[in-house]
Write an enzyme that holds these catalytic residues in place. Structure first.
Site, PDB file in Angstrom:
ATOM      1  CD  GLU A  12      -3.726  -2.421   7.191  1.00  0.00           C
ATOM      2  OE1 GLU A  12      -2.604  -2.717   6.771  1.00  0.00           O
ATOM      3  OE2 GLU A  12      -4.279  -1.347   6.945  1.00  0.00           O
ATOM      4  CG  ASN A  61      -1.707   1.251   1.407  1.00  0.00           C
ATOM      5  OD1 ASN A  61      -1.780   2.070   0.491  1.00  0.00           O
ATOM      6  ND2 ASN A  61      -2.312   1.417   2.579  1.00  0.00           N
ATOM      7  CE  LYS A  85      -0.142   3.293   4.643  1.00  0.00           C
ATOM      8  NZ  LYS A  85      -0.077   3.403   6.101  1.00  0.00           N
ATOM      9  CD  GLU A 111      -2.852   5.647   6.545  1.00  0.00           C
ATOM     10  OE1 GLU A 111      -2.800   5.696   5.300  1.00  0.00           O
ATOM     11  OE2 GLU A 111      -1.953   5.108   7.234  1.00  0.00           O
ATOM     12  CG  HIS A 129      -5.844   2.158   4.974  1.00  0.00           C
ATOM     13  ND1 HIS A 129      -5.405   3.121   5.863  1.00  0.00           N
ATOM     14  CD2 HIS A 129      -4.861   1.226   4.896  1.00  0.00           C
ATOM     15  CE1 HIS A 129      -4.201   2.779   6.289  1.00  0.00           C
ATOM     16  NE2 HIS A 129      -3.842   1.644   5.719  1.00  0.00           N
ATOM     17  N   GLY A 186       2.255   2.171  10.733  1.00  0.00           N
ATOM     18  CA  GLY A 186       3.240   3.242  10.624  1.00  0.00           C
ATOM     19  C   GLY A 186       3.906   3.615  11.934  1.00  0.00           C
TER      20      GLY A 186
HETATM   21  P1  PGA Z   1       2.653   0.191   7.638  1.00  0.00           P
HETATM   22  O1  PGA Z   1       1.213   0.448   6.940  1.00  0.00           O
HETATM   23  O2  PGA Z   1       3.175  -1.094   7.053  1.00  0.00           O
HETATM   24  O3  PGA Z   1       3.468   1.384   7.240  1.00  0.00           O
HETATM   25  O4  PGA Z   1       2.409   0.092   9.085  1.00  0.00           O
HETATM   26  C1  PGA Z   1       0.316  -0.604   6.751  1.00  0.00           C
HETATM   27  C2  PGA Z   1      -0.957  -0.090   6.141  1.00  0.00           C
HETATM   28  O5  PGA Z   1      -1.370   1.033   6.492  1.00  0.00           O
HETATM   29  O6  PGA Z   1      -1.576  -0.766   5.310  1.00  0.00           O
END
Ligand code: PGA
Length: 250
Positions: free
Chosen positions: A166, A9, A11, A96, A94, A172
């Protein structure tokens, strides 16, 4: 046996030319992958990435989709638009998107139905926040998020759904759920699917773990019986790291 699926992903990272360069670097490194490999890229990168993945087994996904077929939704993209660019997958729900863009379980559900109808495979994200885990709500919450998101989906279409568990507190942050925590919560999601669709269907659904998955922890997570892959943010932006995750079994 469920075939593992490792998805990046990206982003809001990489311009089209940077995206091409990353895929070119990645291609030779994932040639021998035993799992499905997907990169979910910014929408404007899709044409460049589709071109760049030619001759490899890397599939391309988008990071969101609107639920309406068309209309006055400035800035949004329909499932048909994405489908015509040649993407096979789309991430929906997601954390976010839920946190910064006001997406709810109800609109996540509408997006899932629109994507599946258009012939896209969905990577549906669910997961609890830190305070929800601490209060003991994780199981109830992921079950609720999953079942609402799939409301109205024909049992025959469940094969087009991949779920990414998740935990929001692990995204993150460098924190990862322990192998056992991730396995247990994914087991809860699978049990909910079994109650709704029956065991045969539930046992075929691939459920990924996401949240700071990296080369150093992928083996332990993937050794868990319920974990069928990963959704990778930060580590998917470096070809060597993403390839090391894809090649976790080598
Ligand atoms: P990350 O993100 O691996 O940077 O923790 C995972 C995601 O948001 O799908």
């Amino acid at each position: 046996m469920r075939k593992p699926i490792i998805a990046g992903n990206w982003k809001m990272n990489k311009t089209p030319s940077e995206a091409t360069a990353l895929v070119q670097e990645l291609k030779p490194l994932v040639k021998e992958a035993n799992c499905d490999v997907v990169v979910c890229v910014p929408a404007v990168d899709i044409p460049a990435v589709k071109q760049a993945v030619r001759g490899s087994k890397i599939k391309v996904g988008a990071q969101n989709v609107h639920f309406a077929a068309s209309g006055a939704y400035t800035g949004e993209l329909s499932a048909a638009m994405l489908k015509e660019t040649g993407v096979d997958y789309v991430i929906i729900g997601h954390s976010e998107r839920r946190q910064y863009f006001g997406e709810t379980d109800a609109t996540v559900n509408q997006r899932v139905l629109a994507a599946v109808k258009a012939g896209l495979k969905v990577i549906l994200c669910v997961g609890e926040k830190k305070e929800e885990r601490e209060a003991g709500y994780t199981d109830a919450l992921v079950e609720y998020q999953t079942l609402i998101a799939l409301t109205g989906l024909e049992p025959n279409d469940v094969k087009n759904i991949i779920i990414a568990y998740e935990p929001v507190w692990a995204i993150g942050t460098g924190l990862t759920a322990t192998d056992e925590q991730a396995n247990e919560t994914i087991g809860v999601i699978r049990a909910a699917l079994a109650r709704k669709y029956g065991k045969a269907i539930a046992n075929k659904v691939r459920i990924q773990y996401g949240g700071s998955m990296k080369p150093g922890n992928v083996k332990g997570l993937m050794a868990q019986p319920e974990i069928d892959g990963g959704l990778i943010g930060g580590a998917s932006l470096k070809a060597a790291d993403f390839a090391a995750i894809v090649n976790y079994d080598k």
